[in-house]
Each structure stands twice: as structure tokens, then as C-alpha cells.
Motif scaffolding. Structure first.
Motif, PDB file in Angstrom:
ATOM      1  N   LYS A   7       8.929   7.987 -16.040  1.00  0.00           N
ATOM      2  CA  LYS A   7       7.610   8.520 -15.697  1.00  0.00           C
ATOM      3  C   LYS A   7       6.811   7.503 -14.906  1.00  0.00           C
ATOM      4  O   LYS A   7       6.111   7.830 -13.959  1.00  0.00           O
ATOM      5  N   ARG A   8       6.945   6.240 -15.326  1.00  0.00           N
ATOM      6  CA  ARG A   8       6.182   5.213 -14.605  1.00  0.00           C
ATOM      7  C   ARG A   8       6.658   5.155 -13.142  1.00  0.00           C
ATOM      8  O   ARG A   8       5.865   5.040 -12.224  1.00  0.00           O
ATOM      9  N   ARG A   9       7.978   5.229 -12.964  1.00  0.00           N
ATOM     10  CA  ARG A   9       8.478   5.149 -11.592  1.00  0.00           C
ATOM     11  C   ARG A   9       8.023   6.345 -10.771  1.00  0.00           C
ATOM     12  O   ARG A   9       7.668   6.224  -9.611  1.00  0.00           O
ATOM     13  N   LYS A  10       7.981   7.495 -11.354  1.00  0.00           N
ATOM     14  CA  LYS A  10       7.498   8.663 -10.634  1.00  0.00           C
ATOM     15  C   LYS A  10       6.057   8.501 -10.224  1.00  0.00           C
ATOM     16  O   LYS A  10       5.688   8.784  -9.088  1.00  0.00           O
ATOM     17  N   LEU A  11       5.263   8.027 -11.095  1.00  0.00           N
ATOM     18  CA  LEU A  11       3.853   7.859 -10.764  1.00  0.00           C
ATOM     19  C   LEU A  11       3.683   6.830  -9.658  1.00  0.00           C
ATOM     20  O   LEU A  11       2.868   6.988  -8.752  1.00  0.00           O
ATOM     21  N   ALA A  12       4.468   5.752  -9.799  1.00  0.00           N
ATOM     22  CA  ALA A  12       4.342   4.732  -8.753  1.00  0.00           C
ATOM     23  C   ALA A  12       4.766   5.295  -7.380  1.00  0.00           C
ATOM     24  O   ALA A  12       4.134   5.021  -6.383  1.00  0.00           O
ATOM     25  N   HIS A  13       5.807   6.117  -7.347  1.00  0.00           N
ATOM     26  CA  HIS A  13       6.282   6.674  -6.063  1.00  0.00           C
ATOM     27  C   HIS A  13       5.282   7.656  -5.471  1.00  0.00           C
ATOM     28  O   HIS A  13       5.020   7.666  -4.275  1.00  0.00           O
ATOM     29  N   GLU A  14       4.673   8.426  -6.312  1.00  0.00           N
ATOM     30  CA  GLU A  14       3.689   9.396  -5.839  1.00  0.00           C
ATOM     31  C   GLU A  14       2.476   8.679  -5.277  1.00  0.00           C
ATOM     32  O   GLU A  14       1.896   9.078  -4.291  1.00  0.00           O
ATOM     33  N   SER A  15       2.095   7.583  -5.948  1.00  0.00           N
ATOM     34  CA  SER A  15       0.916   6.873  -5.445  1.00  0.00           C
ATOM     35  C   SER A  15       1.202   6.222  -4.110  1.00  0.00           C
ATOM     36  O   SER A  15       0.365   6.195  -3.210  1.00  0.00           O
ATOM     37  N   SER A  16       2.391   5.708  -3.916  1.00  0.00           N
ATOM     38  CA  SER A  16       2.740   5.087  -2.619  1.00  0.00           C
ATOM     39  C   SER A  16       2.790   6.143  -1.499  1.00  0.00           C
ATOM     40  O   SER A  16       2.359   5.904  -0.373  1.00  0.00           O
ATOM     41  N   ASP A  17       3.271   7.349  -1.790  1.00  0.00           N
ATOM     42  CA  ASP A  17       3.288   8.414  -0.773  1.00  0.00           C
ATOM     43  C   ASP A  17       1.890   8.825  -0.383  1.00  0.00           C
ATOM     44  O   ASP A  17       1.598   9.060   0.817  1.00  0.00           O
ATOM     45  N   ASP A  18       1.060   8.920  -1.304  1.00  0.00           N
ATOM     46  CA  ASP A  18      -0.318   9.307  -0.982  1.00  0.00           C
ATOM     47  C   ASP A  18      -0.980   8.255  -0.122  1.00  0.00           C
ATOM     48  O   ASP A  18      -1.729   8.585   0.818  1.00  0.00           O
ATOM     49  N   GLU A  19      -0.727   6.971  -0.456  1.00  0.00           N
ATOM     50  CA  GLU A  19      -1.334   5.930   0.365  1.00  0.00           C
ATOM     51  C   GLU A  19      -0.818   5.964   1.791  1.00  0.00           C
ATOM     52  O   GLU A  19      -1.560   5.786   2.766  1.00  0.00           O
ATOM     53  N   ALA A  20       0.485   6.255   1.977  1.00  0.00           N
ATOM     54  CA  ALA A  20       1.047   6.312   3.335  1.00  0.00           C
ATOM     55  C   ALA A  20       0.466   7.480   4.133  1.00  0.00           C
ATOM     56  O   ALA A  20       0.139   7.342   5.311  1.00  0.00           O
ATOM     57  N   GLN A  21       0.286   8.582   3.442  1.00  0.00           N
ATOM     58  CA  GLN A  21      -0.290   9.728   4.155  1.00  0.00           C
ATOM     59  C   GLN A  21      -1.736   9.449   4.545  1.00  0.00           C
ATOM     60  O   GLN A  21      -2.193   9.802   5.627  1.00  0.00           O
ATOM     61  N   ALA A  22      -2.432   8.732   3.669  1.00  0.00           N
ATOM     62  CA  ALA A  22      -3.831   8.434   3.994  1.00  0.00           C
ATOM     63  C   ALA A  22      -3.918   7.471   5.166  1.00  0.00           C
ATOM     64  O   ALA A  22      -4.779   7.617   6.051  1.00  0.00           O
ATOM     65  N   SER A  24      -1.753   7.210   7.616  1.00  0.00           N
ATOM     66  CA  SER A  24      -1.413   7.924   8.853  1.00  0.00           C
ATOM     67  C   SER A  24      -2.569   8.774   9.341  1.00  0.00           C
ATOM     68  O   SER A  24      -2.801   8.891  10.560  1.00  0.00           O
ATOM     69  N   ARG A  25      -3.295   9.384   8.424  1.00  0.00           N
ATOM     70  CA  ARG A  25      -4.449  10.175   8.842  1.00  0.00           C
ATOM     71  C   ARG A  25      -5.494   9.300   9.492  1.00  0.00           C
ATOM     72  O   ARG A  25      -6.113   9.659  10.489  1.00  0.00           O
ATOM     73  N   ARG A  26      -5.728   8.109   8.831  1.00  0.00           N
ATOM     74  CA  ARG A  26      -6.731   7.210   9.405  1.00  0.00           C
ATOM     75  C   ARG A  26      -6.276   6.711  10.794  1.00  0.00           C
ATOM     76  O   ARG A  26      -7.092   6.608  11.722  1.00  0.00           O
ATOM     77  N   ALA A  27      -4.990   6.436  10.967  1.00  0.00           N
ATOM     78  CA  ALA A  27      -4.495   5.971  12.266  1.00  0.00           C
ATOM     79  C   ALA A  27      -4.672   7.046  13.338  1.00  0.00           C
ATOM     80  O   ALA A  27      -5.040   6.764  14.479  1.00  0.00           O
ATOM     81  N   GLN A  28      -4.416   8.322  12.968  1.00  0.00           N
ATOM     82  CA  GLN A  28      -4.577   9.395  13.939  1.00  0.00           C
ATOM     83  C   GLN A  28      -6.031   9.542  14.363  1.00  0.00           C
ATOM     84  O   GLN A  28      -6.343   9.748  15.536  1.00  0.00           O
ATOM     85  N   LYS A  29      -6.954   9.435  13.309  1.00  0.00           N
ATOM     86  CA  LYS A  29      -8.372   9.547  13.644  1.00  0.00           C
ATOM     87  C   LYS A  29      -8.803   8.422  14.559  1.00  0.00           C
ATOM     88  O   LYS A  29      -9.511   8.643  15.553  1.00  0.00           O
TER      89      LYS A  29
END
Length: 661
Positions: A7-22, A24-29
Motif C-alpha cells: 500500500k505504501r508503494r502504491k501511494l508513493a507511485h500515485e503521488s509521483s504521477d500527480d506531481e509529474a502531471q502538475a 507538465s501542465r505548468r510547463a505548457q502554461k
């Protein structure tokens, strides 16, 4: 523990994906905010230009190709370009147009399917046969096919042109009517005619128009150079053949003069060939079969104008065409002396005759009388018109003969003298004196003419001027005596001052030379490249016998010949008979037999030494007839002729001696 760790690894992976998406959005803006402030034109302007630097120099000499290109320099430039390229994008830059042009397929022109020449000729044959058949079956319905035939003849293939010309000739020969078609302008514009007449006139005008174009095409093709296509045939030769066929088959139809010009133009050369022989034969046929007189007059007019324009430098056979003319001669055939052929209409049995009243028989009799008078009047008009045409033709012929006689053209003198000898009885008496003087000059100056001809032959080896002066002298003699016999000139010879002693003396002094002439029984032959045709039908022997008959047995007064002339010629002919050929010797003995039968008592002393009348010596080489002293001689030649190798000569001598008193 495992589940908690997972569970810990899943949470850590989800948090890293969200940060990457954020991120990329900031870079596009940020990118879009900066892109709004970009100045693309300034960046393009400040962009560094690419230059092709040659890091290596070629040590090879450039080779210049046939089209002017330098092959080595271009290969060097390609190598430098490849070395300077750093990435695929740079390699693609600047070559997008070349790639697009190379990617576009080239437009290929579709070639039309070619048909072989043999196939085109076969198709043309089938089409021409189809059109000709339709025209022969119903000319009025398919008269438009004449234009189609002419269009096929416009092909660039000579074989198709010749086929079209021959096909049109056959079609026109079959569909041309037996009358001449008048132009449409001669009819009244407001004339009312029936539908059948309008259809017929439309057909006639279409026929005349198509025939005119065809004759023009024949004239054009006849002037082309004769390049044989197959079996020695050429377009010009086929055109002349068609013109000759039409002038002989339909001389009454329109555009006869145009066809005659084609033939006359072909005969205007010094030498004749195969096509010229065709023209000569066609004109001879026209002259012999023409009963109207107008076609003959047109042909003679064109021939005389052509010869005059060329200063009479034409072949002798062209002038000999005048010998085929039917001038002032009877055209009707000879009737049978044994029976009379009645018309079939009159051979009707009495039982089949219909009953007619007296009034009907009288009306029929008057109708027959009227028809007979109309036919007689029509025949008189035709006869007068024909004589008028023949008189004009005769004037043209004699004008041509007299001009040549005045010019003394060497190659035409024989033909002129033969024509004068044939038509001498038709010459006007006003020209007798001048003509006789011209004939005397020809005989007197024969030696000078020989020298002139030899000089001309030495200058021009190709000259074909061959004169037979012996023959010409005989023709002059025949012509002179024919003048005296014709038109009752013998009755008025004293008023006309016709003295023919010169011709008689010349013939007497020439007999011995004539007896050893090598060509006495030969005719002159005109040789061409394609055929051989006779020009002078009468041999020298025939002309000699004609001259002797005119002197010794004149038709106008056979008893008026003096005994001295008869005896001199008889003795000279018997001497000449020893050297003459077989047939000539037979003809001479036959003439002497006729003389003995008519004037036996005047010349009988030559065969009997006891009845000798003359004193002195006989001189066979005397320059005059009287100076030969014939009655002082004896005909001893008969004893040698009795041993002649020919039995006919021996038989002719026996008949001669039996005829003497």
C-alpha cells in the motif's frame, strides 16, 4: 506487513504521477505565455545562414560531358553536402521542394496505336470497293460518296492514292451519261420543274462538281515525279492512264479540254516513254472514232499550239498523229451489194396489223413524212457542222506542216512530207505554187542538209535526228503528183503553171541508186523505253511504185504519156530489177506489166531488135529523160531475170513478155 508495504508503494507511485502531471501542465502554461511574446520574424532574420564550405579541394580535373556538365565537381559538391549535415532535420531543410518534385510521378503521354501500312491499304481497298458498288447500283442515291472517294485519295500512302484514282476513273466511266451537262446558270431562276427533274439536276450538278475536282487531281498528279512504288507503277503514271481512258471512253462529256491538256503536256518532250505511248494511242483512238469533229479539232489545236511554243522540238510520232485524222471523209459504213437489210419493225405480218380508218392512215402517213423531213434536216445540220469542224482542223494541220516545211526541221521532215502526200488533194489551189517550190528546194538542197545534220550530230552526240533523204525525195514526188490529181487541178494546170518535169527527171536519175539502197523494204521504227511502234508504214518501195504510177499511168489522162518517157523508164526499171530485192523486183515487174498492157505498142520495140527506132547509143546515166536515148537500146535484162532464184520473179517476167504485142 506485505500488504502494508504494498500500500505504501502504491501511494508513493500515485503521488509521483500527480506531481509529474502538475509539472507538465505548468510547463505548457509557461510555454504558451512565452510563445505569445515570441517574434518569429526577428528570429528568422537573425538566423545564421548556411554556407557550403569546401573543406577539401579536388585534385582531379573536371570532365565535361556531351551536354556540357562537369561531372567531378558535382560529385564533390554532393560529398561536401553530406559531410556538413549534422542531423536528419538539417538534411531535410532546403530539399523539401526537390523531394516533392521527385515524389510526383511524371505525366506519360499515351501513344496512339499505330496501324501498319499494309493494314491501311487493305482497309482502303474494302472501303473503296464498298463505295464503288453503291455508286454503280444507284448513282443518284449515293452521289455523296464521290466526295468520300476523293477524301480517301488524299492519303499520304502512294498505293492508296493510286487505288483511289483508278476507282474514281471506273466509277465516272460507268455513271457519266451520254450527253454533256449544262451549267446550272443557263436555266431560268424562276423556272418551275417537277420533283424528279430537280432530283436529276441535283445529281447532275454534283456529278459535274466531283468530276471537275477529279480532273484537277489528275492534272496535279500527272506533273509529279515518276517514282515507281510497286511493279514499276507510279502515281503520275496511273493519273495519265486514267486520263487516257476517260478521253477515249467519254470524249463528249464536260472538261474534255482539261483531259486533253494532260495528254498534250506529256507529249511536249523530245523523247517519248511508256506514258507518252499511252497518250499517243489514246489520241489516235480519239481521231479515228470521233464522228462529231469537235473533240478532234480541240486536240489538234492544242497539239499545234504546243509544237509552236516549243519551236517544233518534239518527237516525230507526235506529228504523225495527224495521219490518223478523218478529214472530209465518209463516216458511213459500206452497204452490202447483194442484199438489203430492212428494219425489223417493218417485218410484220398482215394478219397482225390493226384496223385503221382512212383518216387514221392519212394522219399516220403525214406523221411519217414529217418525221422523215425532220430527220433529213437534222442530218444536214450535223453534216454541215461536221464539215465546218473538219475544215478548221485541216487549216490547223496545214499551217503546222507549212511552218515546219519553212523551218526545215530535220527530225520532222519525213512526217511532214507523209502528211502532205496524204492530204495533198485537200490543199487549196492558191498554195500549189509555193508548195511545189518548197518541195523542189528540199530535193535540191538535200546534200547541204546532210552536211548540216552531220555537223549537228558531231556537236550533240545524243541527237536522234536521223533523216532518210531518199525517202524524203520520193515523198516530195508523190506529193507533187497528188497535187495535180486532186481537185481537178489537171484541168487547170496550164493556168496554175504546174510543171512537174523537175520531179520526173530527179526520179529517173535516182532509179539506179535506189535499186541498191539497203533499207528499201524496211520501215522506220520509233523505239521507246517501254514499247515499239511503227511510224512510217509505207516502205521506200511502196513510195517508189506510187511515184512511178503517177508518172507512167496518170489517172487524169492515161494516154497522154509520151513514148520517149515510157521507154526510158521501162529500160531503167529493167536494169534496176537486177539489183532489187525479191519483193521489190516482183512489184517492179507488176508495174511494167501494167505499162505494157496499156502502152504496149509504144514500148514493144525495146524487146525486138529488128524494130529498133533510135540511132546512136543508149546513155543510162543521162541527166535528162530525153538524153538517155532509150530506143537505141534493147531490154537484155530479161534473159538474166529468167534465171532468177525466185519463181515469182520468173513468173512475173513471163506475164510481162506475154502482154507485149
Amino acid at each position: 506487513m506485505t500488504t502494508n508495504g504494498t500500500k505504501r508503494r502504491k501511494l508513493a507511485h500515485e503521488s509521483s504521477d500527480d506531481e509529474a502531471q502538475a509539472k507538465s501542465r505548468r510547463a505548457q502554461k509557461d510555454f504558451f505565455k512565452q510563445a505569445a511574446n515570441w517574434d518569429l520574424e526577428d528570429s528568422y532574420e537573425s538566423r545564421r545562414r548556411k554556407s557550403k564550405k569546401s573543406s577539401k579541394e579536388s585534385t582531379k580535373l573536371p570532365i565535361k560531358t556531351a551536354d556540357g556538365r562537369l561531372e567531378i565537381l558535382r560529385e564533390l559538391e554532393k560529398e561536401e553536402d553530406l559531410e556538413s549535415v549534422e542531423s536528419d532535420t538539417e538534411w531535410l531543410e532546403g530539399r523539401e521542394d526537390d523531394i516533392e518534385s521527385e515524389s510526383e510521378p511524371e505525366e506519360v503521354q499515351e501513344e496512339e496505336p499505330t496501324i501498319s501500312e499494309a493494314q491501311q491499304i487493305r482497309e482502303a481497298q474494302e472501303e473503296l470497293a464498298k463505295l464503288a458498288t453503291a455508286l454503280n447500283e444507284d448513282p443518284e442515291e449515293h452521289v455523296g460518296s464521290l466526295k468520300t472517294l476523293a477524301a480517301i485519295g488524299e492519303s499520304s500512302i502512294p498505293a492508296i492514292q493510286m487505288l483511289a484514282l483508278m476507282t474514281q476513273m471506273s466509277v465516272y466511266k460507268d455513271i457519266i451519261p451520254g450527253y454533256r451537262i449544262r451549267p446550272a446558270t443557263e436555266d431560268g431562276p424562276t423556272e418551275k420543274v417537277s420533283k424528279e427533274v430537280r432530283t436529276l439536276r441535283k445529281f447532275e450538278q454534283s456529278l459535274v462538281s466531283g468530276y471537275q475536282n477529279y480532273v484537277k487531281e489528275l492534272a496535279r498528279c500527272a506533273k509529279l515525279e515518276t517514282n515507281p512504288v510497286k511493279r514499276g507503277q507510279s502515281v503520275a503514271g496511273i493519273a495519265i492512264t486514267c486520263a487516257c481512258t476517260l478521253i477515249a471512253a467519254v470524249p463528249h462529256f464536260n472538261f474534255r479540254s482539261d483531259l486533253l491538256r494532260i495528254l498534250v503536256n506529256k507529249l511536249s518532250r523530245k523523247r517519248i516513254d511508256g506514258n507518252s505511248v499511252k497518250c499517243l494511242q489514246a489520241l489516235e483512238t480519239l481521231f479515228r472514232e470521233d464522228e462529231d469533229g469537235k473533240p478532234t479539232m480541240e486536240a489538234v489545236s492544242l497539239l499545234s499550239k504546243m509544237m509552236k511554243a516549243r519551236d517544233y522540238e518534239v518527237d516525230e510520232s507526235v506529228l504523225n498523229l495527224f495521219l490518223s485524222l478523218r478529214l472530209l471523209s465518209e463516216f458511213a459504213g459500206k452497204a452490202s451489194q447483194d442484199s438489203v437489210d430492212k428494219p425489223a419493225a417493218n417485218k410484220v405480218k398482215k394478219s397482225k396489223r390493226e384496223y385503221q380508218s382512212k383518216r387514221e392512215r392519212k394522219a399516220m402517213k403525214e406523221q411519217k413524212s414529217l418525221e422523215k423531213d425532220m430527220a433529213t434536216a437534222d442530218a444536214m445540220v450535223n453534216h454541215e457542222e461536221r464539215e465546218k469542224m473538219q475544215s478548221e482542223t485541216l487549216k490547223l494541220v496545214f499551217a503546222t506542216y507549212f511552218r515546219i516545211l519553212k523551218m526545215r526541221a530535220p527530225n520532222l521532215m519525213g512526217a511532214v512530207l507523209e502528211g502532205l502526200a496524204k492530204y495533198a488533194h485537200l490543199i487549196n489551189q492558191d498554195f500549189f505554187g509555193d508548195l511545189l517550190e518548197a518541195l523542189k528546194d528540199l530535193i535540191r538542197h538535200s546534200d547541204d542538209d546532210v552536211d548540216a545534220d552531220l555537223a549537228a550530230d558531231n556537236e550533240d552526240d545524243d541527237s536522234v535526228s536521223m533523216r532518210n533523204l531518199t525517202r524524203e525525195a520520193l515523198l516530195c514526188t508523190v506529193t507533187a503528183f497528188a497535187l495535180l490529181e486532186g481537185q481537178d487541178a489537171h484541168n487547170s494546170r496550164n493556168n496554175l503553171h504546174l510543171d512537174l518535169t523537175f520531179f520526173t527527171t530527179h526520179l529517173f536519175t535516182s532509179l539506179l541508186n535506189l535499186s541498191v539502197h539497203p533499207d528499201l523494204e524496211l520501215t522506220k521504227i520509233a523505239r521507246s523505253t517501254s514499247s515499239v511502234s511503227k511510224i512510217n508504214v509505207q516502205t521506200t518501195t511502196v513510195l517508189l511504185i506510187r511515184s512511178l504510177v503517177a508518172i507512167l499511168l496518170p489517172a487524169w489522162n492515161i494516154r497522154s504519156v509520151p513514148p520517149l518517157k515510157l521507154a526510158a523508164f521501162s529500160k531503167q526499171l529493167m536494169t534496176a530489177a537486177l539489183q532489187l530485192p525479191d519483193k521489190s523486183c516482183q512489184a517492179t515487174l507488176g508495174l511494167l506489166n501494167d505499162v505494157a498492157h496499156t502502152h504496149g505498142k509504144k514500148i514493144a520495140s525495146l524487146w525486138n531488135t529488128e524494130e529498133r527506132k533510135g540511132d546512136g547509143r543508149h546513155n543510162a546515166l543521162s541527166d535528162t529523160v530525153e538524153g538517155s536515148n532509150p530506143f537505141a537500146a534493147t531490154v537484155w535484162e530479161g534473159e538474166l531475170l529468167k534465171k532468177h532464184f525466185s519463181p515469182k520473179v520468173r513468173e512475173g517476167l513471163k506475164l510481162l513478155e506475154k502482154g507485149l504485142p
